[in-house]
Design a protein around this motif. Structure first.
Motif, PDB file in Angstrom:
ATOM      1  N   THR A  97       0.828  -1.206   0.000  1.00 14.73           N
ATOM      2  CA  THR A  97       0.000   0.000   0.000  1.00 14.73           C
ATOM      3  C   THR A  97       0.860   1.253   0.000  1.00 14.73           C
ATOM      4  N   VAL A  98       1.926   1.266   0.788  1.00 11.83           N
ATOM      5  CA  VAL A  98       2.803   2.436   0.847  1.00 11.83           C
ATOM      6  C   VAL A  98       3.485   2.673  -0.495  1.00 11.83           C
ATOM      7  N   ILE A  99       3.987   1.612  -1.111  1.00  9.39           N
ATOM      8  CA  ILE A  99       4.711   1.764  -2.372  1.00  9.39           C
ATOM      9  C   ILE A  99       3.811   2.371  -3.453  1.00  9.39           C
ATOM     10  N   PHE A 100       2.616   1.816  -3.620  1.00  6.75           N
ATOM     11  CA  PHE A 100       1.738   2.305  -4.675  1.00  6.75           C
ATOM     12  C   PHE A 100       1.121   3.653  -4.312  1.00  6.75           C
ATOM     13  N   ALA A 101       0.873   3.902  -3.022  1.00  7.28           N
ATOM     14  CA  ALA A 101       0.331   5.202  -2.620  1.00  7.28           C
ATOM     15  C   ALA A 101       1.333   6.321  -2.899  1.00  7.28           C
ATOM     16  N   ALA A 166      -4.241   6.492  -0.720  1.00 14.01           N
ATOM     17  CA  ALA A 166      -3.575   7.280  -1.767  1.00 14.01           C
ATOM     18  C   ALA A 166      -4.032   8.736  -1.782  1.00 14.01           C
ATOM     19  N   PRO A 167      -5.341   9.047  -1.666  1.00 14.89           N
ATOM     20  CA  PRO A 167      -5.729  10.466  -1.587  1.00 14.89           C
ATOM     21  C   PRO A 167      -5.148  11.188  -0.375  1.00 14.89           C
ATOM     22  N   LEU A 168      -5.088  10.504   0.769  1.00 14.73           N
ATOM     23  CA  LEU A 168      -4.518  11.145   1.954  1.00 14.73           C
ATOM     24  C   LEU A 168      -3.019  11.391   1.784  1.00 14.73           C
ATOM     25  N   VAL A 169      -2.319  10.459   1.156  1.00 17.28           N
ATOM     26  CA  VAL A 169      -0.893  10.652   0.904  1.00 17.28           C
ATOM     27  C   VAL A 169      -0.681  11.848  -0.029  1.00 17.28           C
ATOM     28  N   GLY A 215       4.926   7.939   3.926  1.00 15.55           N
ATOM     29  CA  GLY A 215       4.939   6.483   3.861  1.00 15.55           C
ATOM     30  C   GLY A 215       4.652   5.842   5.206  1.00 15.55           C
ATOM     31  N   LEU A 216       5.229   6.371   6.261  1.00 16.17           N
ATOM     32  CA  LEU A 216       4.969   5.834   7.595  1.00 16.17           C
ATOM     33  C   LEU A 216       3.518   6.053   8.013  1.00 16.17           C
ATOM     34  N   PHE A 217       2.988   7.211   7.675  1.00 13.20           N
ATOM     35  CA  PHE A 217       1.592   7.496   7.982  1.00 13.20           C
ATOM     36  C   PHE A 217       0.662   6.540   7.239  1.00 13.20           C
ATOM     37  N   ALA A 218       0.944   6.279   5.965  1.00 16.81           N
ATOM     38  CA  ALA A 218       0.139   5.342   5.184  1.00 16.81           C
ATOM     39  C   ALA A 218       0.254   3.927   5.739  1.00 16.81           C
ATOM     40  N   PHE A 219       1.431   3.545   6.184  1.00 15.12           N
ATOM     41  CA  PHE A 219       1.612   2.206   6.742  1.00 15.12           C
ATOM     42  C   PHE A 219       0.799   2.031   8.016  1.00 15.12           C
ATOM     43  N   VAL A 220       0.787   3.054   8.862  1.00 12.06           N
ATOM     44  CA  VAL A 220       0.002   2.980  10.098  1.00 12.06           C
ATOM     45  C   VAL A 220      -1.488   2.828   9.785  1.00 12.06           C
ATOM     46  N   MET A 221      -1.989   3.575   8.808  1.00 12.31           N
ATOM     47  CA  MET A 221      -3.398   3.482   8.455  1.00 12.31           C
ATOM     48  C   MET A 221      -3.740   2.096   7.920  1.00 12.31           C
ATOM     49  N   SER A 222      -2.893   1.559   7.059  1.00 12.60           N
ATOM     50  CA  SER A 222      -3.145   0.221   6.521  1.00 12.60           C
ATOM     51  C   SER A 222      -3.052  -0.830   7.620  1.00 12.60           C
ATOM     52  N   TRP A 223      -2.128  -0.664   8.520  1.00 14.73           N
ATOM     53  CA  TRP A 223      -1.915  -1.621   9.616  1.00 14.73           C
ATOM     54  C   TRP A 223      -3.152  -1.716  10.519  1.00 14.73           C
TER      55      TRP A 223
END
Length: 291
Positions: A97-101, A166-169, A215-223
């Motif tokens: 998710t982080v990579i593609f976001a 992705a929109p939030l990133v 990226g860290l923020f997106a990872f936390v959300m996905s987690w």
């Protein structure tokens, strides 16, 4: 040097002593309030950690201490159950998710920061998915995952996560790109670089702290996401939130094992939070400040 009598010197020292006492009292009050706040935040974690060390017979007792600790819950969760696989599933889903976001969000945020297309209204439009309940999208996602053969896989969960991460990133990164001087890329284009080459070789390295924070923020959300993971994956493709909820069985809540799983899910996020917090407010708020 003009001499000063002792009574006068004592009178002059009284205000200084009073000011020093006020400072000590103020610091002590602030320190006490911080201790109370820290105790309120850390107490649930302490309670969960102690619950993970209690034998089943002691879990129903509310006392914090007075029990013989055991590692049976930790051994059963990590060595005798598929929980490590679920942990790895969350890591894979979050990483994909982080990579593609970032791959989608970084060029979009750069375009918003440089070309001003659509103004502030279009910036808010990219967050439209956040205003709708996830239940509105689950049936289309379920059908697409079913017909493409991705149902009950971690890839379906990663695709679903991208729709709101992705929109939030993109929103997060706009302010970081706006802080980068345009002179840098303009000078690169004068030297013969295209717009895309200037973006890759000049802008992206300069925005590396923002990219890392996003990226860290997106990872936390996905987690932490559970709804899509619960509806689109199952069996060996479970993620951590679904696995933790699975300890609530028809026999009751397996508190010891659930406590171990909660600690395994929370500790990595606490570590990542120290890296995210410096840029979190700036990233989320900065996307709308400039426009």
């Amino acid at each position: 040097m003009i001499g000063v009598s002792r009574p006068l010197a004592r009178m002059l020292m009284i205000p200084r002593k009073g000011l020093a006492a006020q400072r000590v009292l103020s610091r002590g009050l602030h320190f006490g309030l911080l201790l109370v706040a820290a105790a309120g935040v850390l107490f649930p974690f302490l309670w969960i950690f102690l619950a993970s060390l209690k034998p089943p017979a002691e879990l129903a007792r509310p006392a914090l201490l007075g029990f013989w600790p055991t590692g049976a819950n930790w051994a059963e969760v990590w060595l005798s159950s598929p929980f490590p696989r679920y942990f790895l599933n969350s890591v894979v889903v979050g990483t994909v998710t982080v990579i593609f976001a970032l791959w989608v969000g970084a060029p979009a945020a750069y375009a918003f920061s440089r070309f001003r297309t659509g103004g502030t209204a279009l910036r808010f439009l990219i967050l439209a998915a956040q205003m709708m309940p996830p239940a509105l999208f689950i049936i289309p996602f379920f059908l697409m995952a079913y017909y493409t053969g991705l149902l009950d896989t971690i890839w379906a969960v990663a695709v679903a996560h991208l729709t709101f991460i992705a929109p939030l990133v993109t929103w997060f990164l706009i302010s970081f790109f706006e802080d980068i001087p345009r002179d840098l890329e303009e000078q690169a284009m004068v030297d013969g670089c295209t717009r895309w080459q200037a973006f890759r070789h000049i802008v992206l390295p300069a925005a590396r702290p923002g990219l890392s924070a996003a990226g860290l923020f997106a990872f936390v959300m996905s987690w932490n996401e559970m709804f899509y993971a619960l509806m689109l994956a199952g069996g060996h493709s479970k993620t951590l939130p679904v696995a933790i909820a699975g300890y609530w069985t028809f026999r009751g809540v397996e508190l010891g094992k659930m406590s171990v799983a909660i600690i395994a899910a929370v500790v990595p996020m606490l570590i990542l939070s120290f890296f995210v917090q410096r840029f979190l407010v700036r990233g989320l708020g900065g996307g709308a400040i400039k426009g």
